[in-house]
Design an enzyme around this catalytic site. Structure first.
Site, mmCIF file in Angstrom:
data_model
loop_
_atom_site.group_PDB
_atom_site.id
_atom_site.type_symbol
_atom_site.label_atom_id
_atom_site.label_comp_id
_atom_site.label_asym_id
_atom_site.label_seq_id
_atom_site.Cartn_x
_atom_site.Cartn_y
_atom_site.Cartn_z
ATOM 1 N N THR A 280 9.605 -10.710 4.429
ATOM 2 C CA THR A 280 8.597 -9.825 5.028
ATOM 3 C C THR A 280 9.195 -9.084 6.217
ATOM 4 O OG1 THR A 280 6.397 -9.739 6.087
ATOM 5 C CG2 THR A 280 7.710 -11.695 6.522
ATOM 6 N N LYS B 188 2.930 -12.140 10.267
ATOM 7 C CA LYS B 188 2.746 -13.037 9.121
ATOM 8 C C LYS B 188 3.618 -14.282 9.287
ATOM 9 C CE LYS B 188 1.701 -9.673 5.456
ATOM 10 N NZ LYS B 188 2.092 -9.217 4.111
ATOM 11 N N ASP C 286 1.384 -10.964 -0.225
ATOM 12 C CA ASP C 286 0.835 -9.623 -0.408
ATOM 13 C C ASP C 286 -0.664 -9.719 -0.124
ATOM 14 O OD1 ASP C 286 1.477 -6.924 -0.983
ATOM 15 O OD2 ASP C 286 0.224 -7.123 -2.750
HETATM 16 P P1 IMP Z 1 0.949 -6.244 2.975
HETATM 17 O O1 IMP Z 1 0.570 -7.576 2.455
HETATM 18 O O2 IMP Z 1 2.030 -6.357 4.009
HETATM 19 O O3 IMP Z 1 1.223 -5.251 1.899
HETATM 20 O O4 IMP Z 1 -0.315 -5.796 3.813
HETATM 21 C C1 IMP Z 1 -1.185 -4.803 3.444
HETATM 22 C C2 IMP Z 1 -1.809 -4.169 4.657
HETATM 23 O O5 IMP Z 1 -2.881 -4.987 5.092
HETATM 24 C C3 IMP Z 1 -0.853 -3.992 5.831
HETATM 25 O O6 IMP Z 1 -1.072 -2.758 6.424
HETATM 26 C C4 IMP Z 1 -1.236 -5.099 6.776
HETATM 27 O O7 IMP Z 1 -1.078 -4.709 8.115
HETATM 28 C C5 IMP Z 1 -2.684 -5.339 6.414
HETATM 29 N N1 IMP Z 1 -2.931 -6.773 6.560
HETATM 30 C C6 IMP Z 1 -2.432 -7.773 5.821
HETATM 31 N N2 IMP Z 1 -2.824 -8.958 6.305
HETATM 32 C C7 IMP Z 1 -3.581 -8.682 7.392
HETATM 33 C C8 IMP Z 1 -4.248 -9.509 8.343
HETATM 34 O O8 IMP Z 1 -4.205 -10.735 8.335
HETATM 35 N N3 IMP Z 1 -4.911 -8.849 9.301
HETATM 36 C C9 IMP Z 1 -4.965 -7.498 9.393
HETATM 37 N N4 IMP Z 1 -4.358 -6.690 8.542
HETATM 38 C C10 IMP Z 1 -3.652 -7.282 7.555
#
Ligand code: IMP
Length: 184
Positions: free
Chosen positions: A7, A12, A65
């Site tokens: 990541t 995260k 994800d």
């Molecule tokens: P990805 O899993 O990194 O593709 O996340 C997708 C989008 O959702 C990204 O822009 C993250 O910043 C947002 N996101 C994922 N998890 C969280 C969380 O726990 N809180 C707020 N935003 C999140």
């Protein structure tokens, strides 16, 4: 043991360490870009990513994800959350919901772990989208997401508080339980 978390998001990693370090698992952040395919579910995106990575890096490793699903927008941004966060951002989401009374939304997290095959762990949390950003902790959409039954947004919570109820906390809990039973 050491597990790589693939990541680019240190937020995260911070959350994952709280669950996995007590098991004696050292979580190493590996910033290795992988394709996020266009698919209908987070599970498909995560599974494709983990398989793609398995041909390029040494295991065991995992990725997460996640997505924000807004009820009145038919689940948008959902699987497109990362792209929407980068383009429209939090302000764009608030604009889309201007004047909308049904502000229900949920976050979903899918953790895909690779140890020679794929293992999937999921978690969700329901809540609502606030009318303005509140709080400065966390990351992503945290300042506009208030989980059901709480007065605070995720961005007003400590990592411990957020983990206890969040989508990722729940997925991590399932992952940690599985690791405990399978890494003897
Ligand atoms: P990805 O899993 O990194 O593709 O996340 C997708 C989008 O959702 C990204 O822009 C993250 O910043 C947002 N996101 C994922 N998890 C969280 C969380 O726990 N809180 C707020 N935003 C999140």
């Amino acid at each position: 043991m050491e597990l790589s978390f693939i990541t680019s998001n240190p937020g995260k990693v911070k959350e994952a360490r709280k669950y996995l370090e007590p098991l004696g698992v050292n979580v190493r952040q590996v910033n290795f870009g992988y394709p996020e395919i266009q698919a209908d579910t987070l599970e498909e995106v995560a599974e494709y990513g983990v398989k793609w990575l398995s041909e390029r890096i040494e295991g065991p490793f995992f990725l997460d994800d996640s997505g924000l699903f807004i009820e009145s927008l038919m689940g948008f941004p959902g699987v497109y959350s990362a792209y929407v966060y980068k383009t429209l951002g939090i302000e764009g989401i608030l604009k889309l919901l201007e004047g909308v009374t049904d502000r229900r939304a949920y976050f979903k997290s899918v953790i895909a772990y690779w140890d020679g095959k794929v293992h999937i762990f999921t978690g969700t949390v329901e809540g609502e989208i606030t009318t303005e950003p509140i709080g400065s902790d966390g990351f992503g959409f945290d300042p506009i997401f208030r989980p059901s039954g709480f007065e605070k947004t995720f961005a007003e919570m400590t990592t411990e508080e957020k983990n206890r109820i969040s989508h990722r906390g729940r997925a991590l809990e399932a992952f940690a339980k599985w690791l405990k039973e399978n890494l003897k």
